[in-house]
Structure formats: C-alpha cells, structure tokens
Design a protein around this motif. Sequence first.
Motif, PDB file in Angstrom:
ATOM      1  N   ILE A   1      66.139  19.504  44.090  1.00 13.16           N
ATOM      2  CA  ILE A   1      67.076  19.649  43.133  1.00 13.16           C
ATOM      3  C   ILE A   1      67.268  20.770  42.345  1.00 13.16           C
ATOM      4  N   PHE A   2      68.289  21.399  42.085  1.00 13.08           N
ATOM      5  CA  PHE A   2      68.411  22.565  41.202  1.00 13.08           C
ATOM      6  C   PHE A   2      69.367  22.396  40.294  1.00 13.08           C
ATOM      7  N   SER A   3      69.339  22.618  38.983  1.00 13.57           N
ATOM      8  CA  SER A   3      70.564  22.601  38.000  1.00 13.57           C
ATOM      9  C   SER A   3      70.305  23.543  36.936  1.00 13.57           C
ATOM     10  N   GLY A   4      71.395  23.863  36.114  1.00 11.61           N
ATOM     11  CA  GLY A   4      71.358  24.942  35.088  1.00 11.61           C
ATOM     12  C   GLY A   4      72.166  24.623  34.017  1.00 11.61           C
ATOM     13  N   VAL A   5      71.749  25.161  32.857  1.00 16.18           N
ATOM     14  CA  VAL A   5      72.408  25.117  31.636  1.00 16.18           C
ATOM     15  C   VAL A   5      72.395  26.428  31.052  1.00 16.18           C
ATOM     16  N   GLN A   6      73.804  26.832  30.483  1.00 15.29           N
ATOM     17  CA  GLN A   6      73.811  28.095  30.005  1.00 15.29           C
ATOM     18  C   GLN A   6      73.438  28.047  28.438  1.00 15.29           C
ATOM     19  N   PRO A   7      72.530  29.165  28.019  1.00 17.30           N
ATOM     20  CA  PRO A   7      72.259  29.103  26.569  1.00 17.30           C
ATOM     21  C   PRO A   7      73.119  29.905  25.559  1.00 17.30           C
TER      22      PRO A   7
ATOM     23  N   VAL B   1      67.371  27.580  32.618  1.00 15.41           N
ATOM     24  CA  VAL B   1      68.302  28.030  31.521  1.00 15.41           C
ATOM     25  C   VAL B   1      68.861  29.370  31.795  1.00 15.41           C
ATOM     26  N   VAL B   2      70.154  29.277  32.204  1.00 12.09           N
ATOM     27  CA  VAL B   2      70.781  30.462  32.845  1.00 12.09           C
ATOM     28  C   VAL B   2      71.189  31.558  31.724  1.00 12.09           C
ATOM     29  N   ASP B   3      70.287  32.485  31.507  1.00  7.57           N
ATOM     30  CA  ASP B   3      70.558  33.560  30.488  1.00  7.57           C
ATOM     31  C   ASP B   3      71.225  34.473  31.211  1.00  7.57           C
TER      32      ASP B   3
ATOM     33  N   LEU C   1      76.369  34.407  41.604  1.00  5.93           N
ATOM     34  CA  LEU C   1      74.876  34.313  40.924  1.00  5.93           C
ATOM     35  C   LEU C   1      74.418  32.750  40.768  1.00  5.93           C
ATOM     36  N   MET C   2      75.573  31.871  40.585  1.00  7.52           N
ATOM     37  CA  MET C   2      75.257  30.364  40.605  1.00  7.52           C
ATOM     38  C   MET C   2      74.813  29.835  42.173  1.00  7.52           C
ATOM     39  N   ALA C   3      75.542  30.599  43.157  1.00  6.64           N
ATOM     40  CA  ALA C   3      74.960  30.381  44.456  1.00  6.64           C
ATOM     41  C   ALA C   3      73.425  30.905  44.777  1.00  6.64           C
ATOM     42  N   ALA C   4      73.278  32.096  44.131  1.00  8.01           N
ATOM     43  CA  ALA C   4      72.002  32.633  44.349  1.00  8.01           C
ATOM     44  C   ALA C   4      71.002  31.704  43.482  1.00  8.01           C
ATOM     45  N   ASP C   5      71.094  31.205  42.602  1.00 10.67           N
ATOM     46  CA  ASP C   5      70.228  30.296  41.812  1.00 10.67           C
ATOM     47  C   ASP C   5      69.717  29.158  42.622  1.00 10.67           C
ATOM     48  N   ILE C   6      70.851  28.613  43.260  1.00  8.77           N
ATOM     49  CA  ILE C   6      70.479  27.298  43.999  1.00  8.77           C
ATOM     50  C   ILE C   6      69.825  27.866  45.463  1.00  8.77           C
TER      51      ILE C   6
ATOM     52  N   HIS D   1      70.300  19.618  46.488  1.00  3.65           N
ATOM     53  CA  HIS D   1      71.189  18.657  45.634  1.00  3.65           C
ATOM     54  C   HIS D   1      71.555  19.151  44.194  1.00  3.65           C
ATOM     55  N   VAL D   2      72.784  19.079  43.742  1.00  2.64           N
ATOM     56  CA  VAL D   2      72.765  19.740  42.395  1.00  2.64           C
ATOM     57  C   VAL D   2      73.667  18.901  41.495  1.00  2.64           C
ATOM     58  N   PRO D   3      72.905  18.162  40.385  1.00  2.53           N
ATOM     59  CA  PRO D   3      73.593  17.658  39.313  1.00  2.53           C
ATOM     60  C   PRO D   3      74.263  18.175  38.410  1.00  2.53           C
ATOM     61  N   VAL D   4      75.613  18.019  38.355  1.00  2.00           N
ATOM     62  CA  VAL D   4      76.398  18.809  37.190  1.00  2.00           C
ATOM     63  C   VAL D   4      77.580  17.941  36.896  1.00  2.00           C
ATOM     64  N   GLY D   5      78.224  18.488  35.832  1.00  2.00           N
ATOM     65  CA  GLY D   5      79.452  17.853  35.149  1.00  2.00           C
ATOM     66  C   GLY D   5      80.444  18.235  36.341  1.00  2.00           C
TER      67      GLY D   5
ATOM     68  N   GLN E   1      84.308  22.867  41.781  1.00  3.87           N
ATOM     69  CA  GLN E   1      84.775  24.116  42.567  1.00  3.87           C
ATOM     70  C   GLN E   1      83.910  25.267  42.682  1.00  3.87           C
ATOM     71  N   HIS E   2      82.958  25.357  41.746  1.00  2.26           N
ATOM     72  CA  HIS E   2      81.674  26.574  41.831  1.00  2.26           C
ATOM     73  C   HIS E   2      80.916  25.965  43.121  1.00  2.26           C
ATOM     74  N   LEU E   3      80.564  24.715  43.077  1.00  8.58           N
ATOM     75  CA  LEU E   3      79.681  24.273  44.200  1.00  8.58           C
ATOM     76  C   LEU E   3      80.288  24.503  45.572  1.00  8.58           C
TER      77      LEU E   3
HETATM   78  N1  TRP Z   1      77.817  27.187  35.712  1.00 10.68           N
HETATM   79  C1  TRP Z   1      77.064  26.117  35.338  1.00 10.68           C
HETATM   80  C2  TRP Z   1      77.632  25.615  34.163  1.00 10.68           C
HETATM   81  O1  TRP Z   1      78.307  26.412  33.306  1.00 10.68           O
HETATM   82  C3  TRP Z   1      75.498  26.608  34.978  1.00 10.68           C
HETATM   83  C4  TRP Z   1      74.719  26.946  36.088  1.00 10.68           C
HETATM   84  C5  TRP Z   1      74.330  28.217  36.565  1.00 10.68           C
HETATM   85  C6  TRP Z   1      74.400  26.156  37.227  1.00 10.68           C
HETATM   86  N2  TRP Z   1      73.734  28.171  37.535  1.00 10.68           N
HETATM   87  C7  TRP Z   1      73.678  26.895  38.125  1.00 10.68           C
HETATM   88  C8  TRP Z   1      74.602  24.691  37.326  1.00 10.68           C
HETATM   89  C9  TRP Z   1      73.190  26.247  39.498  1.00 10.68           C
HETATM   90  C10 TRP Z   1      74.016  24.237  38.718  1.00 10.68           C
HETATM   91  C11 TRP Z   1      73.414  24.956  39.725  1.00 10.68           C
HETATM   92  O2  TRP Z   1      77.595  24.700  33.721  1.00 10.68           O
END
Ligand code: TRP
Length: 333
Positions: free
Chosen positions: A4-10, A40-42, A130-135, A142-146, A151-153
Amino acid sequence: MKRIFSGVQPTGNLHLGNYLGAIRNWVRLQDEFEDCLFCVVDLHAITVWQEPKDLVANTREVAAAMIAAGIDPERNVIFNQSQVSAHAELAWIFNCVARLGWLDRMTQFKEKAGKDKERASVGLYAYPNLMAADILAYKGTHVPVGEDQKQHLELVRDIAQKFNHDYGQEFFPQVEPLIFGTATRVMSLKDGSSKMSKSDSADNSRINMTDNIDGIARKIKKAKTDPEPLPSEAQGLDGRPEAANLVGIYAALADTDVEAVLGEFGGQGFGAFKPALADLAVAKLSPVQDEMRRLMDDAEHVDTVLHAGAEKANDLATMILQEVQDLVGFLRP
Ligand code: TRP
Ligand code: AMP
C-alpha cells in the motif's frame, strides 16, 4: 507482493474529507496489508506557494493526524516525501516517459490552474508524474484515496505501462486504486456541488481536524440545507446535494449506510438531524483531535517518527531506483 502507498499534502486545513475519504481507511488497511507506506507529500505541496514556516508546521500536523487516527508507526512507514530523494529522481525519469497529451487531460490541473494557466508552476502541471514516482519507487500495488484521485491513478497506470514497454520488461506493477467507504467524496458544507477542500477560502465550508467542539457544532448548524424533511429512502436524496452530503457524512461517521440513517431520520427535518449529526461528529472526532493536539505539542516525537520512516523508505526505494537506473542506461559507480 502487495504493498500500500498513499499520501496527503501538507497544505494546511486538514479536513473531514481527508479523514473520512483517506486517513480513516488507511487505519483499517494496516490490518489487512503487511506492507504500508503513508507519506506527507511536501514536494507536491510546493506546486502552489507555501510559506516555509507553515509548511514545516503543516507537515507535522498531517503526520500527527495519521498517528492520532490510529496508524501505527511501528508497523507502517510514515515519512515526508522530500526526505527520500528517489521520489524526485524517479519523477524526472517519468517526466520523460509521460506525454504532454496525457497531462493535458488532467482535470485537477485545470481546476487548480484556473483561467490563468500561463502563471501556474511547471510543477503543478507535472504533479501526476511525481505521484507516479511516489507509488512506483516502492512498486506499490494498492493505493487508497478519495474519488478525486481516480484520474491521476489512471495516469500512473499509463506511465508504468509505457515504461515497461519502452524498456522491455514487466518492471512496474499496475496499481489498483482502493476507493471505498461511504465518504469517498465529502462535499462543501456551503455548496453540495463542490468538494470539501483545503483551499476553499470559506472556512465554514469544511470541518477542520483542528476545529474545537463549538466550531464543529456551529459549522454543522450553519451548513446549507433545503426546507424539506429527510426522505425515508436514498432515492429521495436525488437532486438534494446538501442533504445527501450531510446524510453521507452521518453514515460514514456512524459506520453504517445511507439507508440505515434514513431509516432512523426519514420524515424528520434538519432541526432534528443537525444536532444529532453535530453530537456524532464531536463524539467521533474529539478523541482523534485530542491526540493530534497532544502530538503537535510534542514536535520532537513526531520528527523522530518521520525520521525513522524516511530511513526505512529510503532503503526500499534505493534498491528499486538502482534497478531503474540500470534499465534506463545510467552509468553507476
Ligand atoms: N495527489 C494526492 C492528493 O492530492 C496526494 C498524493 C501524492 C498521493 N502522491 C500520492 C496519493 C501517491 C496517493 C498516492 O490527494
Ligand atoms: P489532499 O487534501 O489533496 O492532499 O488529499 C488527501 C487525500 O484525501 C486524498 O486521498 C484525497 O482523495 C482525499 N480527499 C481530499 N478531499 C476529499 C473529500 N472532499 N472527500 C473525500 N476524500 C477527499
């Protein structure tokens, strides 16, 4: 292997939508998946201007929210993105894999850049790479998001596929979005047609994770509604976005579904429903908020968690990045 990978912007104003649509789901997933990274995706945050001292505080706030919500830093990796250089390095490679035409279709860029897109940062445009690189720096699966991240995924999947095709190897996995729960898209309290968002200038539009009890109750009391009583069946919410949103929030907080909420409140007006929702919101959010406040007063502890997380993340990502460099043809010592 599943990861699992996920992120939230600070970016400040962490809100109920972030909690119900994302963070609370992560708490549940940590029991199902052994391998979870929460970031925490700074680097993403600075695609629009952030005051440096606010960015530091907001980074700690998001980390505190994750821990307070129940994500165990011992079992999972919690860290901030800028501390693991593989994210930026892989993002550059993906800048050269993704096509302009793909990014041109991203609705979030259009929304965030607004009318004057000439003045948007290049980073805001390249954000999904960059989001693709994060994951993919961790070969996340698996990426849990709202709902808003769907579309980004899809773009992340396109990038992985093109990379694999160009370099002739099934190297990156195809990521699966995990969009679940009754609150995948929490709407503004002031306008049921726009999503609850950190950047809305009206503070009354959202419940912040840092709002106190009175603030939560007041915002719910002032939330936009219509004059009709609540219907007894979900269909009756069609065309009533504000009512649907409040019922959805109630269902998510109570861990039930919309039908059950209407079974209880159908036929009643908002004069009865809003106080019940306010009580429920306070009961469910205050324990998390109290713990968040305690952690925010203990910056040292939060920093220690982030530091340990960055070390673990760095070990994982470095191995994968080296393989990528070999595939691309970058000479390494
Ligand atoms: N783009 C996501 C948002 O604004 C945050 C995010 C960045 C993210 N990298 C990610 C979410 C990787 C999931 C996986 O909500
Ligand atoms: P962001 O605030 O853009 O950093 O989003 C962090 C996470 O919260 C992502 O998984 C988003 O999809 C999710 N999210 C943001 N806003 C909402 C909302 N209004 N409703 C549900 N989920 C949301």
